[in-house]
Design a protein around this motif. Structure first.
Motif, PDB file in Angstrom:
ATOM      1  N   ILE A 247      22.984   2.970  54.764  1.00 11.22           N
ATOM      2  CA  ILE A 247      24.407   2.658  54.954  1.00 11.22           C
ATOM      3  C   ILE A 247      25.097   2.855  53.607  1.00 11.22           C
ATOM      4  O   ILE A 247      24.600   2.406  52.580  1.00 11.22           O
ATOM      5  N   LYS A 248      26.247   3.556  53.645  1.00 12.61           N
ATOM      6  CA  LYS A 248      27.008   3.784  52.409  1.00 12.61           C
ATOM      7  C   LYS A 248      28.337   3.057  52.504  1.00 12.61           C
ATOM      8  O   LYS A 248      28.932   3.075  53.581  1.00 12.61           O
ATOM      9  N   PRO A 249      28.893   2.489  51.442  1.00 10.19           N
ATOM     10  CA  PRO A 249      28.311   2.369  50.108  1.00 10.19           C
ATOM     11  C   PRO A 249      27.156   1.359  50.081  1.00 10.19           C
ATOM     12  O   PRO A 249      27.000   0.647  51.067  1.00 10.19           O
ATOM     13  N   PRO A 250      26.403   1.311  48.986  1.00  8.42           N
ATOM     14  CA  PRO A 250      26.578   2.095  47.764  1.00  8.42           C
ATOM     15  C   PRO A 250      26.173   3.552  47.948  1.00  8.42           C
ATOM     16  O   PRO A 250      25.232   3.845  48.671  1.00  8.42           O
ATOM     17  N   PHE A 251      26.901   4.424  47.301  1.00  5.09           N
ATOM     18  CA  PHE A 251      26.575   5.836  47.334  1.00  5.09           C
ATOM     19  C   PHE A 251      25.459   6.138  46.325  1.00  5.09           C
ATOM     20  O   PHE A 251      25.276   5.381  45.369  1.00  5.09           O
ATOM     21  N   PRO A 252      24.727   7.240  46.548  1.00  2.47           N
ATOM     22  CA  PRO A 252      23.630   7.575  45.626  1.00  2.47           C
ATOM     23  C   PRO A 252      24.070   7.669  44.166  1.00  2.47           C
ATOM     24  O   PRO A 252      23.279   7.377  43.273  1.00  2.47           O
ATOM     25  N   ALA A 253      25.322   8.031  43.928  1.00  8.29           N
ATOM     26  CA  ALA A 253      25.799   8.154  42.544  1.00  8.29           C
ATOM     27  C   ALA A 253      25.731   6.814  41.814  1.00  8.29           C
ATOM     28  O   ALA A 253      25.669   6.767  40.593  1.00  8.29           O
ATOM     29  N   VAL A 254      25.708   5.733  42.597  1.00  7.92           N
ATOM     30  CA  VAL A 254      25.579   4.405  42.002  1.00  7.92           C
ATOM     31  C   VAL A 254      24.160   3.880  42.203  1.00  7.92           C
ATOM     32  O   VAL A 254      23.493   3.465  41.258  1.00  7.92           O
ATOM     33  N   LYS A 255      23.714   3.879  43.442  1.00  3.58           N
ATOM     34  CA  LYS A 255      22.352   3.441  43.749  1.00  3.58           C
ATOM     35  C   LYS A 255      21.666   4.478  44.621  1.00  3.58           C
ATOM     36  O   LYS A 255      21.886   4.543  45.828  1.00  3.58           O
ATOM     37  N   GLY A 256      20.854   5.298  43.992  1.00  2.37           N
ATOM     38  CA  GLY A 256      20.182   6.361  44.722  1.00  2.37           C
ATOM     39  C   GLY A 256      18.682   6.186  44.690  1.00  2.37           C
ATOM     40  O   GLY A 256      18.151   5.194  45.175  1.00  2.37           O
TER      41      GLY A 256
END
Lengths: 163, 452
Positions: B190-199
């Motif tokens: 489920i996004k967020p968090p997006f991978p750019a923050v938590k990947g």
């Protein structure tokens, strides 16, 4: 008993070293590939438990992954596994005829293995060879632009290799 | 002939190997990026180029990179999405097989820009022979000082690893890919968090497609301003199109995004026209999940303008009369093809590939397959067509990841444009098993393929 050779164990170590400390679970899919190649082309419960012990994870973590990915065989397969693509682009290029031809040539249905244990026919979804259709995967490689004559050649080639 | 950026050296014998690649200008862009530009200048150049994600979504790459979080002491990762599984798409395979160093160089420049010291190439498991090619290229790059510690004396470290998947279309979705890379089932997050923050392992991560990362090389080599001169509008640069189906010359083509669909299909430089002198019936221009278009809407938009091979033009008219460029998986169907059957194979595909997390997708895809199978095999009812429409409406937008939409769109478009073919199947169940519906009015007023 299921046990990797020394060489394969070193390979496992090399794979685990690709990830940060404590993230050895990331090695699961590569190690399952290695196990499937090493132990008869399929993953028995014993094999999966062995992989779990190698990676120090719970057996259920291995089962849930092994059952999710279509390349892992959970039942025994023949020595040569014909994985024939049946998705749209292959279908419009005549994969139906190829599948029927293989069935009649080998005398087996989809998901079945020839009585001599040589061939298994499996239908798969798009393998990314749409421009070279119809096609199938055989072991590590693709066989593309299939025709009945080409299927005959492949079968003969497998038989020759097995002898 | 259009200008080539990715495949400009593809014809050179031995380009797969380091020495040949280097001799033909390889790693010059990496040298420029690492030694004279620095991360910020590279990012600016990529933003300036207008490069959009080549995996299918078309999101601006520079913007995606600028989102990456940079908390102190936390590693960042670049993940290369080589899971290429969208039916009709086989372009990344070509790049990796024939010009692996272009990808390695792109990964080096991109990792440097993002400040990532480890990069993973996640490749679909079925491409089982390609990891050997990539690993050889990685070893060559390392031996020549382009990977490892203190690359070219700049103090930058990078390791690239290749990881095989094991047969799951869903792992092309970036969060499912990350889950898979962590040794789990490919269930999208489920996004967020997006991978750019938590990947990957909860660290900031950028996931980009193979072609996107390879395109960074010519962008740095020639500059963003040069790149933008190719293509049109927001479709800058070149795009790899993998063309398949009933055409004379299936294969991977690099196009400047300024040619018409008609030229792409009928010119000898590209697809070479329809096979066996048949007529064009329909086309799925961007991989199986984008809407199928009948010939009359494919070559011209509803407004009567020439349809171009660009993000904007292919999408002109929205889903009512347009489609999408998507991943560039260009599937052409001739007059003998059955739309119902083709749609059935895609419905079966999405049913097979649904991860099962969200009920609308898990149940809906199976239901659509079943109903389509009934119609195709002569057991359908008129009400089934409306039922199909209803099911796809209830999947679309109601799932965690875009697989639900991807499953719904091809069914919706097939009914939208070819409803009479579905009705014909229901009304003539026996005849529908013996022959196909044919062209009906879909190709009018189209020319027959010129020469065969």
């Amino acid at each position: 008993m299921v046990q990797f050779s020394e060489e394969k164990l070193n390979k496992v170590k090399e794979i685990i070293a690709r990830y940060p400390e404590g993230k050895q679970k990331s090695a699961l899919i590569p190690v399952l590939h290695l196990a499937q190649e090493s132990f008869g082309g399929w993953l028995s419960a014993e094999t999966m438990d062995y992989v779990a012990s190698l990676l120090q994870i719970k057996p259920i973590e291995v089962y849930e992954v092994a059952t999710f990915y279509s390349m892992f065989n959970l039942t025994p397969v023949g020595k040569y596994l014909f994985e024939v693509c049946q998705t749209g682009p292959c279908m419009v290029s005549g994969s139906d005829n190829i599948i029927e031809y293989i069935k009649s040539k080998l005398g087996i249905g989809v998901g079945e293995t020839t009585p001599d244990g040589m061939f298994t026919l499996k239908l798969v979804e798009c393998l990314g060879a749409c421009g070279y259709a119809p096609m199938m995967q055989l072991g590590k490689h693709y066989r593309e632009h299939l025709t009945p004559a080409k299927v005959d050649e492949i079968i003969a080639e497998c038989r020759a290799k097995a002898n | 002939m259009g200008r080539k950026l990715l495949l400009e050296n593809a014809h050179i014998e031995g380009i797969r190997y380091y020495d040949t690649y280097r001799r033909n200008g390889g790693y010059a862009a990496a040298e420029k990026a690492l030694k004279s530009m620095g991360p910020e200048a590279v990012l600016e150049e990529v933003k300036k180029s207008g490069l959009r994600g080549r995996g299918g979504a078309g999101f601006p790459t520079g913007m995606k990179w600028s989102f990456i979080a940079k908390p102190e002491g936390v590693p960042r990762y670049l993940v290369c999405n080589a899971d290429e599984s969208e039916p009709g798409t086989f372009k990344d395979r070509y790049l990796m097989e024939f010009i692996p160093h272009l990808l390695i160089e792109g990964l080096l420049i991109s990792s440097f820009t993002l400040g990532a010291n480890a990069c993973y190439i996640y490749i679909r498991g079925e491409y089982a022979w390609i990891p050997d090619i990539l690993e050889q290229a990685i070893a060559e790059a390392k031996n020549n000082g382009w990977l490892g510690k203190n690359i070219q004396g700049t103090g930058f470290d990078l390791e690239i690893y290749v990881q095989r998947g094991a047969g799951a279309y869903i792992c092309g979705e970036e969060t499912a890919l990350i889950e898979s890379l962590e040794g789990k089932r490919g269930n999208p997050r489920i996004k967020p968090p997006f991978p750019a923050v938590k990947g990957l392992w909860q660290c900031p991560t950028v996931v980009n497609n193979v072609e996107t990362l390879a395109a960074v090389v010519p962008i740095i080599k020639y500059g963003g301003d040069e790149y933008i001169k190719l293509g049109t509008g927001k479709s800058t640069g070149t795009k790899l199109i993998s063309a398949c189906g009933n055409i004379n010359k299936p294969g991977v083509y690099e196009i400047e995004m300024n040619i018409s669909v008609e030229e792409f299909i009928f010119s000898d430089e590209y697809c070479g026209g329809i096979r066996n002198g048949k007529r064009l019936k329909a086309c799925i221009p961007g991989g199986s999940s984008v809407p199928v278009l009948p010939a009359n809407l494919l070559l011209k938009t509803a407004k009567g303008e020439t349809r171009m091979m660009t993000y904007e033009s292919l999408a002109d008219g929205g889903f009512a009369t347009g489609s999408m460029l998507g991943s560039g998986g260009f599937i052409v169907m001739d007059e003998d093809q059955c739309i119902v059957k083709n749609t059935l194979t895609f419905a079966r595909f999405y049913h097979h590939e649904s991860c099962g997390q969200c009920s609308p997708c898990r149940e809906g895809t199976g239901w659509m397959e079943k109903v389509l199978k009934n119609i195709e095999t002569g057991k359908g009812k008129m009400s089934d067509i409306d039922l199909l429409w209803d099911i796809q409406r209830k999947i679309e937008g109601n799932t965690i990841c875009p697989l639900g939409d991807a499953a719904a769109w091809p069914v919706a478009a097939a009914i939208r444009h070819f409803r009479d073919e579905f009705e014909w199947h229901v009304k003539n169940p026996e005849e529908a098993q013996r022959r196909n519906f044919g062209l009906a009015h879909y190709a009018d007023p189209l020319p027959v393929a010129a020469t065969v």
